[in-house]
Scaffold this motif. Sequence first.
Motif, PDB file in Angstrom:
ATOM      1  N   GLU A 338      41.553 -12.207  -9.883  1.00  0.00           N
ATOM      2  CA  GLU A 338      40.272 -12.104  -9.874  1.00  0.00           C
ATOM      3  C   GLU A 338      39.861 -12.303  -8.198  1.00  0.00           C
ATOM      4  OE1 GLU A 338      38.245 -15.442 -11.441  1.00  0.00           O
ATOM      5  OE2 GLU A 338      36.480 -13.914 -12.141  1.00  0.00           O
ATOM      6  N   GLN A 346      34.386  -8.277  -1.444  1.00  0.00           N
ATOM      7  CA  GLN A 346      33.446  -8.770  -0.319  1.00  0.00           C
ATOM      8  C   GLN A 346      33.833  -7.890   0.776  1.00  0.00           C
ATOM      9  OE1 GLN A 346      34.344 -12.960  -0.238  1.00  0.00           O
ATOM     10  NE2 GLN A 346      33.827 -13.272   2.002  1.00  0.00           N
TER      11      GLN A 346
ATOM     12  N   ARG B 208      34.315 -21.746  -9.118  1.00  0.00           N
ATOM     13  CA  ARG B 208      33.268 -20.540  -9.243  1.00  0.00           C
ATOM     14  C   ARG B 208      32.925 -20.044 -10.721  1.00  0.00           C
ATOM     15  NH1 ARG B 208      37.460 -17.109  -5.560  1.00  0.00           N
ATOM     16  NH2 ARG B 208      36.488 -17.472  -3.644  1.00  0.00           N
ATOM     17  N   LYS B 209      33.466 -20.307 -11.600  1.00  0.00           N
ATOM     18  CA  LYS B 209      33.073 -20.023 -13.130  1.00  0.00           C
ATOM     19  C   LYS B 209      31.647 -20.804 -13.190  1.00  0.00           C
ATOM     20  CE  LYS B 209      36.918 -18.073 -15.472  1.00  0.00           C
ATOM     21  NZ  LYS B 209      38.049 -18.336 -14.726  1.00  0.00           N
ATOM     22  N   PRO B 215      31.762 -14.542 -10.894  1.00  0.00           N
ATOM     23  CA  PRO B 215      32.795 -15.420 -10.124  1.00  0.00           C
ATOM     24  C   PRO B 215      33.752 -14.392  -9.292  1.00  0.00           C
ATOM     25  CG  PRO B 215      32.764 -15.917 -12.368  1.00  0.00           C
ATOM     26  CD  PRO B 215      31.742 -14.656 -12.390  1.00  0.00           C
ATOM     27  N   PRO B 218      31.563 -13.776  -5.636  1.00  0.00           N
ATOM     28  CA  PRO B 218      30.878 -14.989  -5.274  1.00  0.00           C
ATOM     29  C   PRO B 218      30.034 -14.865  -4.083  1.00  0.00           C
ATOM     30  CG  PRO B 218      33.238 -15.056  -4.551  1.00  0.00           C
ATOM     31  CD  PRO B 218      33.110 -13.676  -5.434  1.00  0.00           C
TER      32      PRO B 218
END
Lengths: 490, 235
Positions: A338, A346, B208-209, B215, B218
């Motif tokens: 993730e 990003q 983050r969750k 997430p 972010p």
Amino acid sequence: MAKFFSSAAFGMSAAIVVATLLFSQVLSWLSTTNIAMLYLLMVVALTAYYGKYTGVISAIIAVLVFDFFFVEPRLSFSVQDWQYLITFTVMLISALTISQLLNALRQRQEHSQRQAQLNQQLYVLATELVSALSPHDIFAICQQFMETELKLKVGFYIPNTLLATNEHFILGEFNSHEQRILNTLLHQDLNAASPFCAEQASFFPLKGQTRLRGIMRITGSHPTQHTTLETIASMVAVAIERWHYIHVSEQQTWQIKSEQLRNSILSAVAHDIRTPLTIVYGLADQLQHELTDKQHQQTISQICQHSWRLNQMVSGLLELSKLQSGYVQLKQEWIPIEELIGSALQELKPLLNQLDIKLPTGLDTLVYGDELLLQRVVSNLLDNAVKYHDGKGAIKISVDSHDNLVRLNIANTAPPLSLEQQQQMFAPFQRLQQSTNPNGMGLGLAICQQIIAAHQGKISCHCKHDNDDNQHYVVMSIELPTPPQPQVQS
Amino acid sequence: MIQSSTDWHILVVEDHQDIRQLLIHVLKKAEFKVSAAANLAQANDFFNQQKTHPDIIILDLGLPDGDGSEWISHLRVWCQVPIIVLSARFAEHDKIKALDAGADDYLSKPFSTEELLARVRAQGRRLNQLHQQQAMISFGQFRFDRHKLQLWQGEQLVHLTNIEYQLLTVLTAHAGQVLTHRQLLLAVWGANFSEESHYLRIYISHLRKKIEVNPTRPVYLLTEVGVGYRFMLSG
């Protein structure tokens, strides 16, 4: 030979005559027993001086002379007192035994002298072999030694598979049949190899530390001991192997040196290109903020974009060449997939604005790899997906993990690609022909492939048709081998 | 004492003249007081009594007269002046070394005006905050009471584990600033865990969750690839 015998005969006769005269005229007052002893002494001296045969003959003559001149009745071979027969027998046996013993001693001495001489020669051979600069030198030195010292003909056979240079080294004639047999023999186990004889020639394997290095063939007859020849074979093997390892280490030194040179040139070039780029980009960006004129602002923004892309390209080239050199050390860590996807998103934020990106849920899988490099891969793949996306459907990211494998797929809608296109894609400087977006140099996928290969993973491309939204997708997938996941105590 | 931004004295240490000029130009335009040094020797002069002590230092890592990271660790022994290091993109190793030595942030070349000013301002804010620290800090819908260790989302109390609280405390205390993996591991788990980066990564993903809407994308807890994390209060 004849000369030796005549001188021995002369010496022996002279000694017996002189001794007999001496004993009969001057030492006539001695008892016959003592005279027998003195004859015995003379025989010993003659044996020591002239050797075995002279010793035996002089022993017999001495007994006869003693009987003739000193045993009553004198000047006759007849014997009055039968006891003298014992004296004669003892005298003969003693003389023969002593001469035998002396002779054995002399032979042993001669043998050890010969051996010492041979050892000396072998030592000289060894020193010469150590200073030899090539297998040809080694062969020549060995050949000269064999021909002059041992009167033997020598041949060598080293096929091209056994040494670092991949050259073959042969001395003497080896027909193709022999070569075939020797090639098979030379690839056998080191410990199984032993000397053997065939067609009037002896073959000695050249045994290195780790493997066989060649074969030495000896033809001709000479009473040289087998062990001496084995010693010579092992000396040649050591010399050949020494040359081999010198060659290997030289090769490595060169490789390291050229790698260092390449890296220093690259980093110098990178520095020299980046510094002006930093200034161009910085100044343009500064101007962008200061200018109010709309038209100029657009120009400046183009300068910004292009200098930024130039920087990306220089970085890409540098990165690719560093990866291709094979000297990249991975800093492997456990990374949530993730996070890799997240940081790629990003980084590409400005490009992704209006695009629909479908992310899977529950991305808790960890992958084991170098964060910076893997992030590069995900960014490049995503960047590609954006570039070649035909503007219709979504960009789909999916992850699936099996026992020890994690697969990441990034799919974008695009017309189907031919198999050839799918394979060519990973070569540097390849860009798809129909591409309307000429950005980039086509280094992205080549970089990805190098990085994934360094991680022992696989990268591939395939096309598929999704029935749900009736779109053609190009799917890039990477597979990373993953060791058992680490335990984290809370 | 709270300084207004125009009072900040920034020292630029950069050997390349044109880049030095560019930095000076941009910073002066933003109304900072700027001094410049071409190497570490000249930079050292600013810590003598004759010259004014800088409030923020921008230091290039490729200076000809010495290792920037070593210089930082020497300075850090007695001086807490914020330091932003300049280094080439993809030279993460150098950045981490400088950050672990005590640098507060980094800027990759080539950089944009906005990035440069944002970094400098973040350090300036931190300077001011040193004099007015508050237990309560807020970001987005969240309010974080660092004294009571409570995180509120609106009127709802968010449940965080002990480690998540510690992590959030350290991150918010250095808001706007990059923290290396090593720094975070040392602060939360201690010296024995300084190489166990997966602990950090896994807890960051837990955190983050709880605080991010998405997430995977972010807005508060950002990843600085290969270096560490940065917490942005503004989102």
